[in-house]
Design an enzyme around this catalytic site. Structure first.
Site, PDB file in Angstrom:
ATOM      1  N   GLU A  46      36.020  35.166  30.400  1.00  0.00           N
ATOM      2  CA  GLU A  46      37.399  35.629  30.252  1.00  0.00           C
ATOM      3  C   GLU A  46      38.015  35.095  28.954  1.00  0.00           C
ATOM      4  OE1 GLU A  46      41.414  35.482  33.116  1.00  0.00           O
ATOM      5  OE2 GLU A  46      39.697  34.187  33.544  1.00  0.00           O
ATOM      6  N   LYS A 113      43.220  42.884  34.145  1.00  0.00           N
ATOM      7  CA  LYS A 113      43.306  41.990  35.303  1.00  0.00           C
ATOM      8  C   LYS A 113      44.483  42.402  36.183  1.00  0.00           C
ATOM      9  CE  LYS A 113      42.956  36.986  36.177  1.00  0.00           C
ATOM     10  NZ  LYS A 113      42.848  35.690  35.482  1.00  0.00           N
ATOM     11  N   CYS A 165      38.210  36.955  37.275  1.00  0.00           N
ATOM     12  CA  CYS A 165      38.578  35.627  37.777  1.00  0.00           C
ATOM     13  C   CYS A 165      39.441  35.691  39.039  1.00  0.00           C
ATOM     14  CB  CYS A 165      39.244  34.815  36.677  1.00  0.00           C
ATOM     15  SG  CYS A 165      39.179  33.023  36.973  1.00  0.00           S
ATOM     16  N   SER A 192      37.500  29.740  35.167  1.00  0.00           N
ATOM     17  CA  SER A 192      37.787  29.058  36.428  1.00  0.00           C
ATOM     18  C   SER A 192      37.595  27.557  36.226  1.00  0.00           C
ATOM     19  CB  SER A 192      36.838  29.581  37.522  1.00  0.00           C
ATOM     20  OG  SER A 192      37.050  28.916  38.741  1.00  0.00           O
ATOM     21  N   ASN A 436      55.586  -7.136  32.394  1.00  0.00           N
ATOM     22  CA  ASN A 436      55.473  -6.008  31.462  1.00  0.00           C
ATOM     23  C   ASN A 436      55.246  -6.444  30.016  1.00  0.00           C
ATOM     24  OD1 ASN A 436      55.712  -4.089  33.421  1.00  0.00           O
ATOM     25  ND2 ASN A 436      57.860  -3.619  33.041  1.00  0.00           N
TER      26      ASN A 436
END
Length: 627
Positions: A46, A113, A165, A192, A436
């Protein structure tokens, strides 16, 4: 129909947004390789011309014009083959995510798509317009007209069509309409993203679709760390009638990973060869493969010269160190020494010749020494155990190791502030301040090493710490990339033990015997992370129930009771503490360095989970826990 045999191929490509030279070279190499194997249909991923991660640039008209020009270049490489690849189109004011079919140097059409990914890390509706089912139109570019829409194509008498997809992940997927139209082959070009065990779901999606819709199914995914955060596993699948025919090795260091198979089409097609897919997935192996590939791609695509790490001897920084070592080991194993050195983009010809000459067992250690510099920055509150853990781990993998103390710098800052406010800082009154400043003072020196080396500084915060803000901004969160911010602490602890046992990283034996601690309070207090917060298993459970399952604070509390996780008083205290710290520290999550998406969710407000910086803090919800 008469029996027809087609050679089908899918190619995973390691693309980069707007890197025209790299992207087109990968596409050309895939097409060339397919042609040498007499492939009939080649499927590419894609949006592979531009890269999937262009984000708002998809809305820029010039990008669509430029991309179409590149598509016309690709067309000329497709002699004697049908190539299908992802490309975006701008028609009027709408942008479409399409698959283009090129047959023998001619563009046949574009399938658009229909379902856009809009959950989790996805924001496709921001850029793209969905295409309506069963509709086909025409458009004109440079005097040439092309069909676009829900098209059925044909190759040597075999009808084929697309799911792009997300199309395949919806109940009313396009395949439902393809079946009655006589489609025998479905192609799925995908981007994906990687998540632990997701390949299991994807495999079922493809194989079961091939059975349900009585077809062959060809799937090709993107590969690698494309744009910074998302990782793609490069999966290629070929299935038919419920049988898996081909599947490649995932998370490869290659630029192009092509798989092919001869597939028979007919009324009762012969499936000559199948392979077994054996779940469940080993998530530890999956994670180290994804993490090492992501680091390598991030390093080379950012043109950085390795990594710098503040190695505390604790779990998080130890994992970062071993991930770099494993990146080198896996890269050399897959690409060879010269291939890895060339692809890293940071070594000259003399270096390449040297690495090619030395014994194989020495190569990985020497490369790690060139790519990873570590520093242990101790204070009076640091222990001999963590120093030993850091030193021995760095030595075991071959990393450069420095050690120094920061007590003078800490005392300097404390003295300045005490003079300014005219009182002494104490642990009783100023606990957070005193903790810190130690973490923040560590940042300048390690940044200096990163600048000197032109390297990426690795931040070491994990997902559990991000959830409750158990991190010092501009201290342990300082970095160019935060590779493990998507992994929870409980997973990290077992992961380190697994890497020692299964991958042979014996230098981890020291950290695996330690209880996680920030080592910021005096050693007499025996500070540990879980004493400061709560058991990590419970913290992670609350986090998932709250933001993955989307339960209310009261529902989370009730679930902890139902599971026997804690008593009423303890569960109430943990839930109240979690939500209070979560709300208070959204600003920190907004400022974390870029991180990789590795699990099925993350806490990154730039990708998976958005939350307001200012809010009511769940006050009413927490007051009503026991109502």
């Amino acid at each position: 129909m008469e029996e027809t045999k087609l050679i089908l191929a899918g190619a995973a490509l390691n693309q980069t947004p707007l890197d025209w030279e790299n992207n087109l070279l990968n596409i050309k190499n895939a097409i060339t390789e397919a042609i040498t194997h007499n492939v009939d249909i080649l499927l590419l991923p894609e949006l592979c011309i531009t890269g999937y991660g262009c984000e708002d640039l998809f809305l820029h008209p010039w990008l669509a014009d430029e991309t179409f020009g590149k598509l016309l270049q690709v067309k000329e490489w497709c002699e004697g083959i049908t190539v299908c690849l992802g490309v975006h189109l701008l028609l009027g004011r709408d942008v479409y995510n399409t698959a283009c079919v090129i047959r023998n140097k001619e563009i046949v059409g574009f399938t658009a798509k229909q379902f856009l990914a809009r959950d989790g890390v996805h924001y496709e509706p921001r850029w793209f317009t969905p295409w309506p089912a069963n509709e086909v139109q025409e458009f004109e570019v440079l005097g040439q007209r092309y069909p676009i829409g829900d098209i059925i194509y044909e190759e040597q008498g075999v009808k084929f069509a697309f799911e792009i997809c997300e199309d395949a992940w919806r109940p009313n997927r396009p395949a439902e309409r393809h079946l009655p139209k006589g489609v025998q082959l479905i192609l799925n070009p995908s981007a994906s993203h990687f998540a632990l065990s997701k390949t299991d779901v994807r495999h079922r999606l493809v194989v079961e679709a091939s059975q349900k819709y009585r077809c062959a199914y060809l799937y090709a995914n993107l590969l690698g760390n494309e744009a910074g955060s998302m990782i793609y596993d490069g999966e290629v699948l070929i299935a038919q009638n419920g049988k898996l025919i081909r599947r490649n090795e995932l998370l490869s260091f290659k630029d192009v990973d092509l798989e092919l198979a001869e597939v028979c089409f007919g009324d009762n097609p012969t499936i000559a060869e199948t392979i077994e897919y054996l779940p469940p997935i080993d998530e530890n192996r999956e994670l180290i493969a994804a993490l090492s590939l992501a680091l390598f791609d991030y390093m080379r695509k950012s043109r950085s010269r390795g990594f710098v790490l503040s190695l505390s001897g604790g779990a998080d920084s130890s994992l970062c160190a071993v991930a770099v070592a494993e990146m080198v080991r896996r890269g050399v194993e897959q690409l060879g020494v010269l291939g890895f050195v060339a692809k890293a983009r940071m070594f000259g010809l003399k270096d390449a010749a040297y690495f090619d000459m030395i014994p194989e067992e020495q190569v990985v250690r020497e490369l790690v020494g060139r790519l990873l510099t570590c520093a242990y920055q101790g204070t009076v509150n640091s222990s001999d155990d963590t120093f030993t853990s850091a030193r021995e781990l760095a030595e075991s993998i071959g990393a450069v190791f420095h050690a120094w103390t920061i007590d003078d710098e800490v005392r300097g800052y404390i003295s300045k502030i005490e003079d300014a406010i005219d009182r002494t800082l104490t642990w009783e009154k100023d606990d957070v301040t005193l903790q810190n400043i130690q973490a923040r003072v560590r940042a300048p020196g390690i940044w200096m090493l990163a600048n000197i080396n032109n390297a990426l500084l690795l931040a070491t915060s994990n997902r559990s710490e991000a959830a409750v803000g158990y991190a010092t901004m501009d201290g342990d969160t300082a970095g160019s990339i935060s590779p493990i911010a998507g992994i929870d602490k409980a997973f990290i602890r077992q992961f380190l033990i697994w890497m020692q046992r299964e991958l042979g990283y014996e230098g981890l034996q020291y950290v695996n015997s330690l209880q996680p601690t920030a080592e910021l309070r005096p050693s007499s207090e025996a500070q540990t992370d879980e004493k400061d917060l709560m058991p990590y298993e419970i913290l992670n459970k609350i986090e998932r129930l709250a933001f993955y399952d989307r339960l209310s604070p009261k529902q989370v509390y009730e679930q902890l009771l139902a599971d026997g996780t804690a008593s009423e008083d303890v569960a109430e205290a943990y839930v109240e503490k979690f939500y209070t710290l979560w709300t208070r520290n959204q600003w920190k999550r907004e400022r974390y360095a870029p991180s990789f998406h590795l699990d099925d969710y993350n806490l990154n407000p730039r990708s998976w989970l958005r939350f307001p910086i200012l809010s009511g803090g769940f006050r009413d919800e927490l007051l009503s826990l026991r109502d």
